[in-house]
Each structure stands twice: as structure tokens, then as C-alpha cells.
Design an enzyme around this catalytic site. Structure first.
Site, mmCIF file in Angstrom:
data_model
loop_
_atom_site.group_PDB
_atom_site.id
_atom_site.type_symbol
_atom_site.label_atom_id
_atom_site.label_comp_id
_atom_site.label_asym_id
_atom_site.label_seq_id
_atom_site.Cartn_x
_atom_site.Cartn_y
_atom_site.Cartn_z
ATOM 1 N N ASP A 154 0.829 -1.193 0.000
ATOM 2 C CA ASP A 154 0.000 0.000 0.000
ATOM 3 C C ASP A 154 0.874 1.256 0.000
ATOM 4 O OD1 ASP A 154 -2.600 1.340 0.337
ATOM 5 O OD2 ASP A 154 -1.839 1.834 2.331
ATOM 6 N N GLU B 229 1.156 -0.449 -5.077
ATOM 7 C CA GLU B 229 -0.019 0.429 -5.132
ATOM 8 C C GLU B 229 0.503 1.833 -5.433
ATOM 9 O OE1 GLU B 229 -1.946 3.473 -4.281
ATOM 10 O OE2 GLU B 229 -1.819 2.859 -2.190
ATOM 11 N N ASP C 226 -11.309 2.321 -1.602
ATOM 12 C CA ASP C 226 -11.409 3.754 -1.336
ATOM 13 C C ASP C 226 -12.339 4.483 -2.306
ATOM 14 O OD1 ASP C 226 -9.731 3.899 0.878
ATOM 15 O OD2 ASP C 226 -7.932 4.128 -0.332
#
Length: 503
Positions: free
Chosen positions: A305, A348, A402
Site C-alpha cells: 500500500d 499500489e 477507497d
């Protein structure tokens, strides 16, 4: 306006960088994104039990090869899986209560007391007042039952590198009334409380291993998420303070976030302590190696992430009211990825990026991400998320945890976004049409959130970055899981058309 040839009619393959070999996804494939907490069931939150197995069955029947989840760590204030109290421990909330009942660790009356009051949402406040105390009792009972169990003894011995810190932290946190570690006055952790915390982790590991074995037997692999930062109030910062930018009292001197972006006009002030990267580099990133090695024991591939933070990171003064006051600082860059080695990892690489992030990703040989919802606002030339630009060395998504759902996003799309959408897909493109475009893209893997497969609206959005309320609590209903399973023949045909059907 005459629509352009849609990507799922005859996609022209885009060539990945020379020498690109995707360790995580060696062949064209597809998967579904759904966090464990969002599974249905008779408990107060999604778990590793029967509904998880039914979800695996639905994926396998449809020809999907992957199930992607959010981080599995124990959550603290705010309930975000990206603010876990440990990057190693599992969240006891996810334990399958039916399995615990079969083991004699809970009673029927105790199960009845934690049944959901209304299917469709997770009530985290109620988890705290009902499920948490029950799990404390489960840990105590399991510790007694496992006292002479050689498997439990081996688990404690083999996992001591992180488990000893976690069980001490869990016991101290309880003894100090669940306050922040900087406010603790009790410094002695009771041995029986530590053993109970270890027993819960043992149960979590056993249940997760059983679920993974079940999935593998049906051709479904598990894709995990590695949040780059740790919680300021968590175990990692408490017991490994030398790895972070903390003052003598253990408080962050600067915190993580991102500047103003698509999601938030004031940026996102995450509040996580930043790394003392020079300390990590000094021992060859040993803590990170242990962390990734641990998670690759749980998953078949891992997404790192906020990969940008490896190249450069947004440093915000600890007292700043928002993320606008931050500044970019240099991260460990290629030294970090070289230290980890050739592993099944994904970068990511979303949000505002400097050119060095792409340089690092390509040099590390990691696939990046392309999110269709980010492809239609602003210039499309050079936008890696614009469907005709999606490259083979990426994972393509309709949206992530998200994003709004596709249906929700389409309902509020700007005039510019709608114009560009219609130029590709004709008048009034549907969410299903966009799913097919992502599946047909040249990306090595394509992922679709379960909400998008079901055509759900904004009410099913999982997280809104920058919004501290109303996140993480959406949950599938049993009927919606049935609907996913019923889609299998059509989904399987679509995956076959796009070359993503599992073997």
C-alpha cells in the site's frame, strides 16, 4: 458522436517494459475484492467461517482465480484495517464463532448475545461492548485447553519474533484501560493474559490456514494488503521505537499523509509515525523482511500500500491541523525493493506521483495499478488509468476499497467524465459495460469489487478517504452472496472471452 472501438471488442495488447515478468501474476487472471469484515453471517461481523467458504465457492464457480482482502490486523480507534494495532497479528474479531462453538470455547447463549441486530452493517461500537469481552473469555478458555498442545507450543516458539511483543502489548493495553501507550502507568503484563492473547492468535492462524487450504483446493488464491505505515498507538511503534521518527516519550515527531488530491482538498492526515529509514537500511531492512515473509505465509501475493512512500513520502509536522503543511522527503527507494528480493508483490502506485515512483516500480519489476474511475477526469494522454492506456504490467480495477461503487460514481460523474466515457462506450454506459472493459484490458490481472459485480450504489461504498465517519461497516447480505453465486455462468463466460478464466 461515434463511439470508439471498445476495449473489450478487440483490445490491442500493450507491451510491458522489456524483461517484465510478473512474479505475483504469471499469467492473465482475474479476481474479486471484498474484505473479510464485509462477509455476511450470523455473527456481528464477517468472519473466516461458512460465508467465507461460500464466497470462495462463488468465485471458483465464476472462474475467478483470486480473492483480494484488506489488511487483517487487529483494529483500534476508527476501525480502519489500515490503522492496525499490529502489522503481524490477526484480528480476533474475524474468528469463526461456529468453529469456536464446535471446539467448546463458547456456549450457545454467548453466541446468541452477539448475533447481529440488523443484517447489512457492522456495528463496531457493539463489537467493543459484546464481542471483545466474549473473545477475552475465549482466549482464557483456549489457553487452558491448549496448555499441553504441542502445536500451540510450536506456534509460540516459531512466531516469537512478533508474537511475544504482541501478547505483551495486548495484556498491557487491557491493564491500562485501553488508553494510548504514551499514557500507560501499569508496566507489568500478566502472564495468563499474555497466554490468552497468544491462544487467540493461534486460533486465528489455524482458521486462516483452513480457509486458505479450502480456497487453494478450488483454484482460488488469496491476495493480501501490506499497509505501509503502522498505528501510532500500536504494538510496533511501542516496542520497536528505534524504527520510527518518535521523541523520547514515544510520540511521533512527524506523521504520514498525502497532500491535497482527488479524495481530499486538505490532503489526508493519516497520523501514522514515519519510519527512521536510515535505521532500517542499517540492518538490511530486517523488520520489513520479517513482515513480508510473515504475510507471504498467509497470502499468495501482497500489495504494498502507498508504494510512493518507498520513493518519497509526505512528512507532516505532528502538530499540524491538516496535511497541507507537509513536505516530501526521500525514502529508501531501490535499496528497499532490492532487500526484499524477487517476491510476488504489487505496487499500489495511485494518487499524486513523482516521476521517480514509476522509475522505481519498473526497476523493481513490480506491477502497478490502474483504476478505471481515475481515467476520465483531466487529460487522458499519458493517464495510466484511461482504459486505452492500461498497460500489461498493471492490475486493472473498476475501483478500490477507497472508491465509490461504479453505480455511485456513474451517478455523480462530471460532464467531462461522462463525455469521455461516452466517447469510448457509447451513450449511457453501464457499470456492467465498464466491468467488461476492465476484464478485457491488457492488464496482467483484473479485479472487481464485489459491490460492482452486484451493481450496488453509493450505499455500499466501503471507505471514503478523509472522512472519519461511516467507513468500513458495509456488509453483504446473505441474499447478495446468493446473487453473486447465481451470476457464475455469465461471469465465467465473460472471463473466458477475455482470456482470464481460471484453469
Amino acid at each position: 458522436m461515434t463511439p470508439r472501438t471498445a476495449p473489450d471488442d478487440a483490445p490491442a495488447p500493450r507491451v510491458a517494459p522489456a524483461g517484465f515478468r510478473c512474479r505475483a501474476f504469471p499469467q492473465r487472471t482475474a479476481g474479486v475484492l471484498l474484505h473479510v469484515t464485509a462477509l455476511p453471517g450470523t455473527g456481528p461481523i464477517g468472519s473466516l467461517g461458512a460465508a467465507a467458504r461460500r464466497f470462495v465457492d462463488a468465485l471458483a464457480a465464476a472462474g475467478f482465480s483470486w480473492w483480494q482482502v484488506c489488511p487483517l490486523g487487529p483494529t483500534g480507534y476508527g476501525d480502519s484495517p489500515y490503522q492496525a494495532l499490529s502489522v503481524f497479528a490477526g484480528n480476533p474479531y474475524l474468528l469463526d464463532l461456529a468453529d469456536l462453538r464446535a471446539r467448546g470455547l463458547v456456549t450457545a447463549e454467548e453466541l446468541a448475545a452477539v448475533r447481529p441486530t440488523a443484517e447489512g452493517r457492522v456495528d463496531f461500537g457493539r463489537l467493543w461492548t459484546t464481542l471483545r469481552p466474549l473473545l477475552d473469555r475465549v482466549g482464557q478458555r483456549a489457553a487452558e485447553a491448549l496448555h499441553d498442545d504441542p502445536g500451540f507450543a510450536r506456534f509460540r516458539r516459531e512466531q516469537a519474533g512478533w508474537l511475544d511483543d504482541w501478547v505483551r502489548f495486548a495484556a498491557l493495553r487491557s491493564a491500562n484501560g485501553f488508553t494510548a501507550p504514551t499514557a500507560w502507568t501499569t508496566t507489568t503484563a500478566a502472564g495468563d493474559a499474555q497466554t490468552a492473547a497468544a491462544a487467540l492468535q493461534f486460533l486465528f492462524t489455524e482458521q486462516w490456514a483452513a480457509l486458505r487450504t479450502y480456497a487453494q483446493a478450488r483454484g482460488v488464491r488469496l491476495f493480501g494488503d501490506e499497509p505501509i505505515y503502522v498505528s501510532a498507538d500500536g504494538c510496533d511503534a511501542k516496542f520497536r521505537p528505534e524504527l520510527f521518527q518518535l521523541d523520547a516519550a514515544g510520540r511521533p515527531t512527524a506523521v504520514a499523509g498525502v497532500p491535497p488530491d482527488y479524495f481530499a482538498a486538505d490532503g489526508q492526515l493519516w497520523g501514522n509515525p514515519l519510519y527512521a529509514w536510515e535505521r532500517h537500511a542499517a540492518d538490511g531492512f530486517a523488520w520489513w523482511k520479517a513482515r513480508v515473509r510473515h504475510d507471504l505465509g498467509l497470502f499468495d501475493a501482497i500489495r504494498i500500500d502507498h508504494f510512493r512512500g518507498i520513493h518519497d513520502y509526505w512528512s507532516v509536522p505532528a502538530a499540524a491541523p491538516n496535511a497541507r503543511e507537509g513536505a516530501w522527503r526521500a525514502g529508501p527507494d531501490l535499496a528497499f525493493t532490492r532487500a526484499l528480493g524477487d517476491l510476488p508483490l504489487v505496487a499500489e502506485d495511485l494518487g499524486l506521483l513523482s516521476p521517480g515512483v514509476e522509475t522505481l516500480r519498473v526497476a523493481a519489476g513490480l506491477p502497478g495499478m490502474a483504476v478505471l474511475q481515475f481515467g476520465f477526469g483531466g487529460e487522458t494522454a499519458g493517464n495510466p488509468h484511461y482504459p486505452p492506456n492500461i498497460a500489461a504490467d498493471r492490475l486493472a480495477y473498476t475501483g478500490t476499497h477507497d472508491n465509490d461503487t461504479l453505480v455511485g460514481w456513474l451517478a455523480q460523474a462530471s460532464a467531462e467524465e461522462r463525455r469521455r466515457l461516452e466517447a469510448l462506450y457509447g451513450p449511457d454506459p453501464t457499470a456492467e459495460r465498464l466491468i467488461q472493459a476492465v476484464l478485457a484490458s491488457p492488464a496482467v490481472a483484473a479485479f472487481v469489487p464485489a459491490q460492482d459485480l452486484l451493481g450496488l450504489g453509493t450505499e455500499a461504498r466501503f471507505n471514503t478517504p478523509g472522512n472519519p465517519q461511516g467507513n468500513w461497516d458495509w456488509r453483504l447480505t446473505a441474499a447478495q452472496l446468493d446473487a453473486l453465486a447465481a451470476q457464475a455462468p455469465g461471469r465465467r463466460a465473460a472471463l473466458a472471452r477475455t482470456g482470464r478464466l481460471s484453469a
